[in-house]
Design a protein around this motif. Sequence first.
Motif, PDB file in Angstrom:
ATOM      1  N   UNK A 112     -42.394 -63.963  -6.882  1.00  0.00           N
ATOM      2  CA  UNK A 112     -42.009 -64.768  -8.038  1.00  0.00           C
ATOM      3  C   UNK A 112     -42.680 -66.123  -7.887  1.00  0.00           C
ATOM      4  N   UNK A 113     -43.458 -66.480  -8.882  1.00  0.00           N
ATOM      5  CA  UNK A 113     -44.182 -67.740  -8.765  1.00  0.00           C
ATOM      6  C   UNK A 113     -43.239 -68.943  -8.865  1.00  0.00           C
ATOM      7  N   UNK A 114     -43.306 -69.827  -7.887  1.00  0.00           N
ATOM      8  CA  UNK A 114     -42.526 -71.061  -7.926  1.00  0.00           C
ATOM      9  C   UNK A 114     -43.476 -72.245  -7.902  1.00  0.00           C
ATOM     10  N   UNK A 115     -42.988 -73.334  -8.453  1.00  0.00           N
ATOM     11  CA  UNK A 115     -43.799 -74.550  -8.464  1.00  0.00           C
ATOM     12  C   UNK A 115     -42.915 -75.728  -8.122  1.00  0.00           C
ATOM     13  N   UNK A 116     -43.545 -76.867  -7.855  1.00  0.00           N
ATOM     14  CA  UNK A 116     -42.765 -78.092  -7.727  1.00  0.00           C
ATOM     15  C   UNK A 116     -42.388 -78.475  -9.150  1.00  0.00           C
ATOM     16  N   UNK A 117     -41.094 -78.342  -9.435  1.00  0.00           N
ATOM     17  CA  UNK A 117     -40.670 -78.373 -10.832  1.00  0.00           C
ATOM     18  C   UNK A 117     -40.833 -79.735 -11.501  1.00  0.00           C
ATOM     19  N   UNK A 118     -40.810 -80.784 -10.672  1.00  0.00           N
ATOM     20  CA  UNK A 118     -40.921 -82.106 -11.283  1.00  0.00           C
ATOM     21  C   UNK A 118     -42.363 -82.419 -11.687  1.00  0.00           C
ATOM     22  N   UNK A 119     -43.297 -81.573 -11.255  1.00  0.00           N
ATOM     23  CA  UNK A 119     -44.700 -81.823 -11.579  1.00  0.00           C
ATOM     24  C   UNK A 119     -45.186 -80.833 -12.632  1.00  0.00           C
ATOM     25  N   UNK A 120     -46.193 -81.261 -13.385  1.00  0.00           N
ATOM     26  CA  UNK A 120     -46.786 -80.386 -14.388  1.00  0.00           C
ATOM     27  C   UNK A 120     -47.780 -79.437 -13.724  1.00  0.00           C
ATOM     28  N   UNK A 121     -48.283 -78.484 -14.499  1.00  0.00           N
ATOM     29  CA  UNK A 121     -49.154 -77.452 -13.929  1.00  0.00           C
ATOM     30  C   UNK A 121     -50.340 -78.075 -13.187  1.00  0.00           C
ATOM     31  N   UNK A 122     -51.046 -78.952 -13.886  1.00  0.00           N
ATOM     32  CA  UNK A 122     -52.211 -79.594 -13.277  1.00  0.00           C
ATOM     33  C   UNK A 122     -51.846 -80.378 -12.035  1.00  0.00           C
TER      34      UNK A 122
ATOM     35  N   UNK B  10     -36.874 -88.690 -11.139  1.00  0.00           N
ATOM     36  CA  UNK B  10     -36.639 -88.741 -12.586  1.00  0.00           C
ATOM     37  C   UNK B  10     -36.510 -87.352 -13.179  1.00  0.00           C
ATOM     38  N   UNK B  11     -36.798 -86.335 -12.359  1.00  0.00           N
ATOM     39  CA  UNK B  11     -36.575 -84.977 -12.842  1.00  0.00           C
ATOM     40  C   UNK B  11     -35.080 -84.715 -13.019  1.00  0.00           C
ATOM     41  N   UNK B  12     -34.262 -85.483 -12.290  1.00  0.00           N
ATOM     42  CA  UNK B  12     -32.806 -85.376 -12.445  1.00  0.00           C
ATOM     43  C   UNK B  12     -32.273 -86.747 -12.839  1.00  0.00           C
ATOM     44  N   UNK B  13     -32.511 -87.142 -14.073  1.00  0.00           N
ATOM     45  CA  UNK B  13     -32.224 -88.522 -14.470  1.00  0.00           C
ATOM     46  C   UNK B  13     -30.750 -88.900 -14.330  1.00  0.00           C
ATOM     47  N   UNK B  14     -29.858 -87.946 -14.572  1.00  0.00           N
ATOM     48  CA  UNK B  14     -28.433 -88.299 -14.522  1.00  0.00           C
ATOM     49  C   UNK B  14     -27.989 -88.593 -13.096  1.00  0.00           C
ATOM     50  N   UNK B  15     -28.405 -87.696 -12.188  1.00  0.00           N
ATOM     51  CA  UNK B  15     -28.093 -87.933 -10.782  1.00  0.00           C
ATOM     52  C   UNK B  15     -28.626 -89.270 -10.322  1.00  0.00           C
ATOM     53  N   UNK B  16     -29.889 -89.523 -10.705  1.00  0.00           N
ATOM     54  CA  UNK B  16     -30.512 -90.746 -10.274  1.00  0.00           C
ATOM     55  C   UNK B  16     -29.777 -91.944 -10.855  1.00  0.00           C
ATOM     56  N   UNK B  17     -29.454 -91.861 -12.144  1.00  0.00           N
ATOM     57  CA  UNK B  17     -28.802 -92.992 -12.798  1.00  0.00           C
ATOM     58  C   UNK B  17     -27.482 -93.315 -12.112  1.00  0.00           C
ATOM     59  N   UNK B  18     -26.729 -92.279 -11.761  1.00  0.00           N
ATOM     60  CA  UNK B  18     -25.428 -92.506 -11.125  1.00  0.00           C
ATOM     61  C   UNK B  18     -25.596 -93.235  -9.792  1.00  0.00           C
ATOM     62  N   UNK B  19     -26.495 -92.711  -8.957  1.00  0.00           N
ATOM     63  CA  UNK B  19     -26.712 -93.345  -7.660  1.00  0.00           C
ATOM     64  C   UNK B  19     -27.206 -94.772  -7.845  1.00  0.00           C
ATOM     65  N   UNK B 329     -23.476 -92.887  -0.125  1.00  0.00           N
ATOM     66  CA  UNK B 329     -22.919 -91.540  -0.056  1.00  0.00           C
ATOM     67  C   UNK B 329     -23.356 -90.737  -1.277  1.00  0.00           C
ATOM     68  N   UNK B 330     -23.365 -91.412  -2.423  1.00  0.00           N
ATOM     69  CA  UNK B 330     -23.761 -90.717  -3.644  1.00  0.00           C
ATOM     70  C   UNK B 330     -25.244 -90.355  -3.592  1.00  0.00           C
ATOM     71  N   UNK B 331     -26.055 -91.239  -2.986  1.00  0.00           N
ATOM     72  CA  UNK B 331     -27.472 -90.907  -2.805  1.00  0.00           C
ATOM     73  C   UNK B 331     -27.589 -89.687  -1.901  1.00  0.00           C
ATOM     74  N   UNK B 332     -26.786 -89.715  -0.826  1.00  0.00           N
ATOM     75  CA  UNK B 332     -26.796 -88.607   0.122  1.00  0.00           C
ATOM     76  C   UNK B 332     -26.457 -87.293  -0.581  1.00  0.00           C
ATOM     77  N   UNK B 333     -25.373 -87.322  -1.353  1.00  0.00           N
ATOM     78  CA  UNK B 333     -24.929 -86.090  -2.000  1.00  0.00           C
ATOM     79  C   UNK B 333     -25.957 -85.605  -3.008  1.00  0.00           C
ATOM     80  N   UNK B 334     -26.512 -86.559  -3.771  1.00  0.00           N
ATOM     81  CA  UNK B 334     -27.446 -86.113  -4.804  1.00  0.00           C
ATOM     82  C   UNK B 334     -28.741 -85.597  -4.177  1.00  0.00           C
ATOM     83  N   UNK B 335     -29.170 -86.223  -3.078  1.00  0.00           N
ATOM     84  CA  UNK B 335     -30.368 -85.715  -2.401  1.00  0.00           C
ATOM     85  C   UNK B 335     -30.090 -84.343  -1.800  1.00  0.00           C
ATOM     86  N   UNK B 336     -28.899 -84.242  -1.190  1.00  0.00           N
ATOM     87  CA  UNK B 336     -28.549 -83.010  -0.502  1.00  0.00           C
ATOM     88  C   UNK B 336     -28.474 -81.841  -1.475  1.00  0.00           C
ATOM     89  N   UNK B 337     -27.831 -82.092  -2.626  1.00  0.00           N
ATOM     90  CA  UNK B 337     -27.680 -80.991  -3.569  1.00  0.00           C
ATOM     91  C   UNK B 337     -29.006 -80.676  -4.243  1.00  0.00           C
TER      92      UNK B 337
END
Lengths: 233, 444
Positions: A112-122, B10-19, B329-337
């Motif tokens: 199953x292909x996985x990627x670093x999700x926060x990054x775009x394809x390129x 920023x891929x998880x903006x809500x988690x980041x915003x909370x921390x 602690x919140x940074x820890x939890x959000x990073x961990x999860x």
Amino acid sequence: MVSGFGFQGSRPGCLEPETQNLKPAMLQTTKLQYSYNSGSALTFPDIRCETGEHWLLLGQSGCGKTTLLHLLGGLLTAKDGSVMVGDTAINTLKTSQLDKFRGKKIGIIFQTPHFVRSLRVGENLELAQRLAGLPVDKNHIEKLLKRLGIGHKINAKTDALSQGERQRAAIARALVNKPEIILADEPTSALDDKNTDEVIRLLEETASEVNATLLVVTHDGRLKERFAKKILL
Amino acid sequence: MLKLSWKNLINKPLNMALSLILFALGVGLVSLLVNLNHQVEENFDKNLAGVDLVLGAKGSPLQMILCAMYHVDNPTGNIPIEKARAFLNPKHPLIKQAVPLSLGDSYRGYRIVGTTYDILQFYNATIAEGKLWANPMEVTVGAAVADAQHLHIGDKFKSSHGLVEGIEEHEHDFTVVGILKPSGSVIDQLVLTPSESIWESHAHASDSSAVRQLAVGSQDTTTAEVHEHEHEHTKVAPTTYDSLTISQLAQQQRLELMEKTDKDITAILIRFRSRTNIQALNMARNINENTELMAASPPNEIARLQTNLGLGADTLKMLAWVIVIVSGLSIFISLFSSLRDRRYELALMRVMGGSRGTLFQLVILEGLLLAVMGYVLGIVLSHFSLGILAGFMKSTYRYSFSGWKFLPEEGWLFVGALAVGFVAALIPALQARRTDISETLAQG
């Protein structure tokens, strides 16, 4: 040869007589053994693949196909025996050296292909270049994605790709550093017939273009006819 | 690498915003408290002005000091000059210099102080334009007053009773004759005038017609004598401002004040000739035990006040640190999860050539990045609110607060923030480092 490797005779293309072995093969294993944490051990047949050859490694589920592929890719450490890639015995490398070596020389494609999700394809491809310690070559990335028919997806989120597109993007990532060996683990198991044909064709073509040794591990019967060189596990 | 960390966040903006918000809140609070404490102390210390003793009417010593030195409280009462004249005498063996203060009136919230030139030397004030006050109803205003009320030489204004503006305006007109240079101390916020001005506006309040006639210089025979009397006492403000001239004039003013035994003043600020003199040290106790006056030592009273305030500030600071730690602690939890979701990605990065160190770095960077952003946000937040508070403090307490002063403590706060970010990221980073790539990838 130890009698334990009982398949040798049926695969003359894989194991060649020692006398013909003038220069080291691209990928070669000898007396490879792996033992699981549970204690059960697996012994694998010796493999010898030359530069640019395409091989199919066929086997039923649970017979250690993935384990073998991980051993070949240096993701697992063998209990005994050796894996030679070119003239490097990868089981003697230190962990970080092995990581770099793998990044540069071996491209791996997973079921199953996985990627670093926060990054775009390129960006995923750029990351592959960077992590391998190679310079980022956007031009090459663009060409490669175009070659695989997903040039327009370069700035797409990886989550937004279809299964077929994801597998192509995974091939692109495996190929981006022009590896000498490409290992593919069940690359077609999640694809329909049409996409399977397409993906295998692209895999073979692009591997040939960079003269890489291709080893596809699968239990997918559809692929049997496509490869001349087969290993049965 | 930094870019990847950033994108992961920023891929998880809500988690980041909370921390981030928690962290910024904690940092902001610590910084705010440190700054407030520092600036209050600085203001208190700057305005101590080397005053060793304050004399006034009996009451609360702290109130007297807040009133006479910081001009934030009402007087404890007045003292008759007759009782206090000894302390004004330039020949007093223990007292080097004394500043008599007559308080009670203000102009738009700025206190009018009836005093002698001694006050200039206490606060190292010099004249910027115009001249010093010399005659009744002449005022020299502090820089901040002139600035805030747009006062210029020759302007006239009416005073009001007390420290709050708009209450019971007195009828007398004050005339601005001079403006002081900014000194950074409380004198910037004062309106200085001879003590006579205060007496006049108060004494004549019951007899306002006489005052009016006096003020307009009426030719009426009943007030002619008074007018004459005023006239012969018209004084000339000094033209040179070297400290010798000023202190001579100040001594002169004090001697004159001593003669007005029927009048009251509010307080006297005193500097001793020697702070180690036993008699000087015992002076406060002697005054308190044997006279109707009260004496208090500003450094002692302020130290007591600061201990009390400081206790509250320390508790709050502790609370703020608790918030910082909780945010860690919140940074820890959000990073961990997020790591649990990203195990495959991490394994993939190893496949692509990243080492264990790379993964460790990546996660640590994410923690540090959060900490740095939280810190910056917190500092901005704290200084922004300090800026607002400064305006409020200026108008209420007429203290010079600044929102944009940065303290070395905030550097340490940065180090602390980084440490919290690092520690919070450490365990997740170690976890990332240990990722079993084969197993993770096989699980798909």
